[in-house]
Design an enzyme around this catalytic site. Structure first.
Site, PDB file in Angstrom:
ATOM      1  N   SER A 212       0.845  -1.199   0.000  1.00 24.90           N
ATOM      2  CA  SER A 212       0.000   0.000   0.000  1.00 24.90           C
ATOM      3  C   SER A 212       0.876   1.243   0.000  1.00 24.90           C
ATOM      4  O   SER A 212       1.757   1.382   0.848  1.00 24.90           O
ATOM      5  CB  SER A 212      -0.929   0.029   1.208  1.00 24.90           C
ATOM      6  OG  SER A 212      -1.670   1.239   1.204  1.00 24.90           O
TER       7      SER A 212
ATOM      8  N   VAL B 162       7.057   2.262   4.693  1.00 24.71           N
ATOM      9  CA  VAL B 162       8.042   1.516   3.909  1.00 24.71           C
ATOM     10  C   VAL B 162       7.715   1.624   2.423  1.00 24.71           C
ATOM     11  O   VAL B 162       8.600   1.796   1.587  1.00 24.71           O
ATOM     12  CB  VAL B 162       8.116   0.040   4.363  1.00 24.71           C
ATOM     13  CG1 VAL B 162       9.055  -0.762   3.479  1.00 24.71           C
ATOM     14  CG2 VAL B 162       8.570  -0.053   5.810  1.00 24.71           C
ATOM     15  N   CYS B 163       6.436   1.556   2.078  1.00 23.51           N
ATOM     16  CA  CYS B 163       6.023   1.644   0.670  1.00 23.51           C
ATOM     17  C   CYS B 163       6.280   3.038   0.109  1.00 23.51           C
ATOM     18  O   CYS B 163       6.746   3.190  -1.027  1.00 23.51           O
ATOM     19  CB  CYS B 163       4.551   1.277   0.522  1.00 23.51           C
ATOM     20  SG  CYS B 163       4.175  -0.411   1.042  1.00 23.51           S
ATOM     21  N   ASP B 164       5.990   4.056   0.899  1.00 22.01           N
ATOM     22  CA  ASP B 164       6.260   5.438   0.512  1.00 22.01           C
ATOM     23  C   ASP B 164       7.755   5.615   0.258  1.00 22.01           C
ATOM     24  O   ASP B 164       8.162   6.163  -0.771  1.00 22.01           O
ATOM     25  CB  ASP B 164       5.775   6.374   1.626  1.00 22.01           C
ATOM     26  CG  ASP B 164       6.064   7.832   1.340  1.00 22.01           C
ATOM     27  OD1 ASP B 164       5.155   8.536   0.891  1.00 22.01           O
ATOM     28  OD2 ASP B 164       7.215   8.264   1.602  1.00 22.01           O
TER      29      ASP B 164
ATOM     30  N   THR C 299       8.908   3.810  -2.964  1.00 20.79           N
ATOM     31  CA  THR C 299       8.482   4.527  -4.166  1.00 20.79           C
ATOM     32  C   THR C 299       9.340   5.762  -4.386  1.00 20.79           C
ATOM     33  O   THR C 299       9.813   6.021  -5.497  1.00 20.79           O
ATOM     34  CB  THR C 299       6.992   4.902  -4.056  1.00 20.79           C
ATOM     35  OG1 THR C 299       6.250   3.697  -3.850  1.00 20.79           O
ATOM     36  CG2 THR C 299       6.496   5.597  -5.304  1.00 20.79           C
TER      37      THR C 299
END
Length: 163
Positions: free
Chosen positions: A51, A56-58, A61
């Site tokens: 998500s 961590v995803c932010d 990306t």
């Protein structure tokens, strides 16, 4: 065995391997238009996150987009099961104008073609794939724990070497 926050998960689909032709898929862009493997040409880093709205995803990306900007001819595609509207909101608030976020929410086409669809959560397991301009997979990373960070240096090196 794959886990998410320490809990075992079941990954649907078939894992891909270096050297094989990348399976085609259909996901949605932020404007709901269809995007396939061949929408973008040249070398592609496909960064898969559970998500976009998590730390961590932010970070994943942002890092791929900042680092890949220094590699000529490379497109970074971030795929998640977030709705396209949430992805568009994240892009607007992130300050990154070159980010390509794509949603696999509707069909799980990418998730099942690349073996990263988490059955229990309807999310995608964190992973990275590098495709060359001939759609050959030149790098694959499946994480055992979906909340861990990927190996940025190895993926970026593979993108620099791909043609």
């Amino acid at each position: 065995m794959a886990t998410f926050k320490g809990n075992p998960i079941t990954l649907q689909g078939t894992a891909v391997q270096v050297g094989q032709t990348a399976p085609d898929f259909q996901v949605l862009a932020n404007d709901l238009s269809p995007v396939t493997r061949d929408t973008y040409q040249g070398v592609r880093i496909i960064s898969v996150v559970p998500s976009i709205d998590t730390g961590v995803c932010d970070a994943q990306t942002r890092k791929f987009n900042e680092e890949a900007a220094t590699i000529e001819g490379v497109t970074v595609m971030t795929v998640s099961n977030d709705l396209p509207f949430a992805q568009r909101r994240w892009c607007a608030s992130s300050g990154l104008d070159q980010v390509v976020t794509l949603s696999d929410h509707r069909d799980l086409s990418f998730g099942t073609q690349y073996g990263v669809a988490i059955e229990e959560l309807r999310l995608l397991a964190r992973s990275v794939f590098v495709l060359d301009s001939n759609n050959e997979i030149t790098y694959v990373e499946y994480l055992e724990e979906s909340t861990d960070e990927v190996n940025f240096e190895a993926a970026l090196a593979a993108a620099r070497e791909a043609k």
